[in-house]
Design a protein around this motif. Structure first.
Motif, PDB file in Angstrom:
ATOM      1  N   LYS A   3       0.817  -1.223   0.000  1.00 52.79           N
ATOM      2  CA  LYS A   3       0.000   0.000   0.000  1.00 52.79           C
ATOM      3  C   LYS A   3       0.851   1.273   0.000  1.00 52.79           C
ATOM      4  O   LYS A   3       0.572   2.215  -0.730  1.00 52.79           O
ATOM      5  N   ARG A   7       0.812   4.451  -2.625  1.00 56.53           N
ATOM      6  CA  ARG A   7       0.509   5.833  -2.192  1.00 56.53           C
ATOM      7  C   ARG A   7       1.552   6.804  -2.743  1.00 56.53           C
ATOM      8  O   ARG A   7       1.226   7.832  -3.328  1.00 56.53           O
ATOM      9  N   ARG A 129      -9.657  -0.144  -2.504  1.00 58.35           N
ATOM     10  CA  ARG A 129      -9.217   1.250  -2.487  1.00 58.35           C
ATOM     11  C   ARG A 129      -8.033   1.458  -1.560  1.00 58.35           C
ATOM     12  O   ARG A 129      -7.921   0.799  -0.534  1.00 58.35           O
ATOM     13  N   ILE A 130      -7.201   2.426  -1.944  1.00 55.69           N
ATOM     14  CA  ILE A 130      -6.170   2.897  -1.033  1.00 55.69           C
ATOM     15  C   ILE A 130      -6.406   4.378  -0.787  1.00 55.69           C
ATOM     16  O   ILE A 130      -6.540   5.161  -1.727  1.00 55.69           O
ATOM     17  N   GLY A 131      -6.475   4.744   0.477  1.00 54.49           N
ATOM     18  CA  GLY A 131      -6.633   6.146   0.851  1.00 54.49           C
ATOM     19  C   GLY A 131      -5.333   6.660   1.430  1.00 54.49           C
ATOM     20  O   GLY A 131      -4.263   6.097   1.189  1.00 54.49           O
ATOM     21  N   PHE A 132      -5.453   7.724   2.197  1.00 52.97           N
ATOM     22  CA  PHE A 132      -4.241   8.306   2.764  1.00 52.97           C
ATOM     23  C   PHE A 132      -3.687   7.492   3.935  1.00 52.97           C
ATOM     24  O   PHE A 132      -2.673   7.851   4.520  1.00 52.97           O
ATOM     25  N   GLY A 133      -4.368   6.426   4.281  1.00 53.58           N
ATOM     26  CA  GLY A 133      -3.804   5.510   5.275  1.00 53.58           C
ATOM     27  C   GLY A 133      -4.359   5.660   6.677  1.00 53.58           C
ATOM     28  O   GLY A 133      -3.796   5.139   7.634  1.00 53.58           O
ATOM     29  N   LYS A 134      -5.487   6.368   6.777  1.00 54.48           N
ATOM     30  CA  LYS A 134      -6.070   6.557   8.102  1.00 54.48           C
ATOM     31  C   LYS A 134      -7.370   5.777   8.302  1.00 54.48           C
ATOM     32  O   LYS A 134      -7.932   5.750   9.396  1.00 54.48           O
ATOM     33  N   GLY A 135      -7.857   5.174   7.220  1.00 58.05           N
ATOM     34  CA  GLY A 135      -9.023   4.299   7.354  1.00 58.05           C
ATOM     35  C   GLY A 135     -10.358   4.983   7.586  1.00 58.05           C
ATOM     36  O   GLY A 135     -11.332   4.324   7.942  1.00 58.05           O
ATOM     37  N   ASP A 138     -13.045   3.535   5.297  1.00 59.14           N
ATOM     38  CA  ASP A 138     -13.380   2.150   5.672  1.00 59.14           C
ATOM     39  C   ASP A 138     -14.360   2.134   6.838  1.00 59.14           C
ATOM     40  O   ASP A 138     -15.337   1.387   6.834  1.00 59.14           O
ATOM     41  N   ARG A 139     -14.085   2.965   7.833  1.00 60.74           N
ATOM     42  CA  ARG A 139     -14.985   3.003   9.001  1.00 60.74           C
ATOM     43  C   ARG A 139     -16.366   3.530   8.619  1.00 60.74           C
ATOM     44  O   ARG A 139     -17.383   3.083   9.130  1.00 60.74           O
ATOM     45  N   ARG A 142     -18.600   0.997   5.941  1.00 58.73           N
ATOM     46  CA  ARG A 142     -19.233  -0.201   6.482  1.00 58.73           C
ATOM     47  C   ARG A 142     -20.582   0.108   7.120  1.00 58.73           C
ATOM     48  O   ARG A 142     -21.381  -0.793   7.339  1.00 58.73           O
ATOM     49  N   ASP A 164      -6.789  -5.405   3.196  1.00 59.74           N
ATOM     50  CA  ASP A 164      -6.809  -5.776   4.604  1.00 59.74           C
ATOM     51  C   ASP A 164      -8.242  -6.109   4.978  1.00 59.74           C
ATOM     52  O   ASP A 164      -9.171  -5.744   4.259  1.00 59.74           O
ATOM     53  N   TRP A 166     -10.293  -4.996   6.998  1.00 58.31           N
ATOM     54  CA  TRP A 166     -11.227  -3.897   7.247  1.00 58.31           C
ATOM     55  C   TRP A 166     -11.562  -3.087   5.991  1.00 58.31           C
ATOM     56  O   TRP A 166     -12.409  -2.202   6.021  1.00 58.31           O
ATOM     57  N   ASP A 167     -10.882  -3.371   4.859  1.00 54.28           N
ATOM     58  CA  ASP A 167     -11.131  -2.570   3.649  1.00 54.28           C
ATOM     59  C   ASP A 167     -12.523  -2.832   3.079  1.00 54.28           C
ATOM     60  O   ASP A 167     -12.934  -3.980   2.922  1.00 54.28           O
TER      61      ASP A 167
HETATM   62  P1  ADP Z   1      -6.754   3.612   3.880  1.00 53.76           P
HETATM   63  O1  ADP Z   1      -8.054   2.881   3.699  1.00 53.76           O
HETATM   64  O2  ADP Z   1      -6.913   5.053   4.252  1.00 53.76           O
HETATM   65  O3  ADP Z   1      -5.824   3.403   2.734  1.00 53.76           O
HETATM   66  P2  ADP Z   1      -5.952   1.476   5.597  1.00 53.76           P
HETATM   67  O4  ADP Z   1      -6.952   0.615   4.888  1.00 53.76           O
HETATM   68  O5  ADP Z   1      -4.517   1.088   5.542  1.00 53.76           O
HETATM   69  O6  ADP Z   1      -6.014   2.991   5.115  1.00 53.76           O
HETATM   70  O7  ADP Z   1      -6.445   1.624   7.100  1.00 53.76           O
HETATM   71  C1  ADP Z   1      -5.746   2.458   8.017  1.00 53.76           C
HETATM   72  C2  ADP Z   1      -6.080   2.078   9.440  1.00 53.76           C
HETATM   73  O8  ADP Z   1      -7.461   2.297   9.727  1.00 53.76           O
HETATM   74  C3  ADP Z   1      -5.803   0.624   9.727  1.00 53.76           C
HETATM   75  O9  ADP Z   1      -4.585   0.504  10.379  1.00 53.76           O
HETATM   76  C4  ADP Z   1      -6.958   0.155  10.575  1.00 53.76           C
HETATM   77  O10 ADP Z   1      -6.505  -0.167  11.886  1.00 53.76           O
HETATM   78  C5  ADP Z   1      -7.892   1.327  10.668  1.00 53.76           C
HETATM   79  N1  ADP Z   1      -9.274   0.898  10.359  1.00 53.76           N
HETATM   80  C6  ADP Z   1      -9.846   0.872   9.155  1.00 53.76           C
HETATM   81  N2  ADP Z   1     -11.104   0.399   9.227  1.00 53.76           N
HETATM   82  C7  ADP Z   1     -11.347   0.126  10.511  1.00 53.76           C
HETATM   83  C8  ADP Z   1     -12.445  -0.373  11.219  1.00 53.76           C
HETATM   84  N3  ADP Z   1     -13.577  -0.704  10.589  1.00 53.76           N
HETATM   85  N4  ADP Z   1     -12.346  -0.525  12.555  1.00 53.76           N
HETATM   86  C9  ADP Z   1     -11.209  -0.198  13.176  1.00 53.76           C
HETATM   87  N5  ADP Z   1     -10.107   0.285  12.568  1.00 53.76           N
HETATM   88  C10 ADP Z   1     -10.165   0.447  11.247  1.00 53.76           C
END
Ligand code: ADP
Ligand code: MG
Length: 183
Positions: A3, A7, A129-135, A138-139, A142, A164, A166-167
């Motif tokens: 990832k 980026r 997808r790849i974002g800036f790495g803060k997730g 993703d949160r 869902r 990953d 959680w993506d």
């Molecule tokens: P991005 O989607 O911005 O490219 P990542 O997929 O690498 O970044 O996710 C970055 C961080 O966000 C991960 O280290 C993960 O711990 C956190 N994260 C993402 N989704 C969740 C979630 N649903 N619950 C808890 N932590 C999450």
């Protein structure tokens, strides 16, 4: 590529995109978006405010508002994205990570959003997808039932992006030249 390499690669390439090209390609993306059924039918949209060379979708805001659609923008609250409804593009200010956010407005429920426009540094053809790495997305993604549209320039599309657990993938990815539907 991992990832982090993707980026870096994208950030360098986006800087290389000239202004004229950026304007032209962004307008192609908007034309494509307007042809998508879920966009035509949708009543409530979560936009993004373009950051660091992300495709410019803001001109759609005026036309959607004119059509009586609901337009919301993301606001970062703690670790979460919240959707805040706007009536114009005035009254934005820089929020977390330098992204422009509405400075006031009504919070709307995630369930009322029909379409989310999702920015990203990179997408693959399955919508990962790849974002800036803060997730943040993703949160957020869902929690929503909305139709999720990833938006990017063509050089941001990869065959397969590392995933990953959680993506959350988007349903389709729209670029100036293609529409990739999740297989
Ligand atoms: P991005 O989607 O911005 O490219 P990542 O997929 O690498 O970044 O996710 C970055 C961080 O966000 C991960 O280290 C993960 O711990 C956190 N994260 C993402 N989704 C969740 C979630 N649903 N619950 C808890 N932590 C999450
Ligand atoms: Mg992710």
């Amino acid at each position: 590529m991992v990832k982090e390499d993707i980026r870096r690669f994208i950030i360098d390439n986006r800087k290389a995109l000239g202004r004229e090209e950026y304007v032209k390609l962004s307008s192609r993306i908007r034309e494509r978006l307007n042809q998508i059924d879920q966009v035509k039918r949708g009543r409530c949209f979560l936009f993004y405010y373009p950051l660091k060379g992300e495709p410019d979708i803001l001109p759609l805001v005026q036309s959607f508002l004119r059509d009586g659609k609901c337009v919301a923008f993301p606001v970062i609250e703690g670790k979460e994205i919240k959707a805040v409804k706007v009536n114009s593009l005035s009254n934005f200010r820089k929020g977390a990570f330098g992204v422009y956010e509405p400075s006031c407005g009504e919070h709307i429920n995630e369930d009322s959003i029909d379409v989310v426009f999702v920015p990203g540094l990179a997408f693959d053809k399955d919508g990962f997808r790849i974002g800036f790495g803060k997730g943040f997305y993703d949160r957020f993604l869902r929690k929503v039932t909305a139709f999720k549209i990833g938006i990017a320039f063509d050089f941001q599309i990869f065959d397969k992006i590392p995933r990953d657990e959680w993506d959350v993938p988007v349903d389709i990815v729209v670029t100036p030249h293609h529409i990739f539907r999740r297989r």
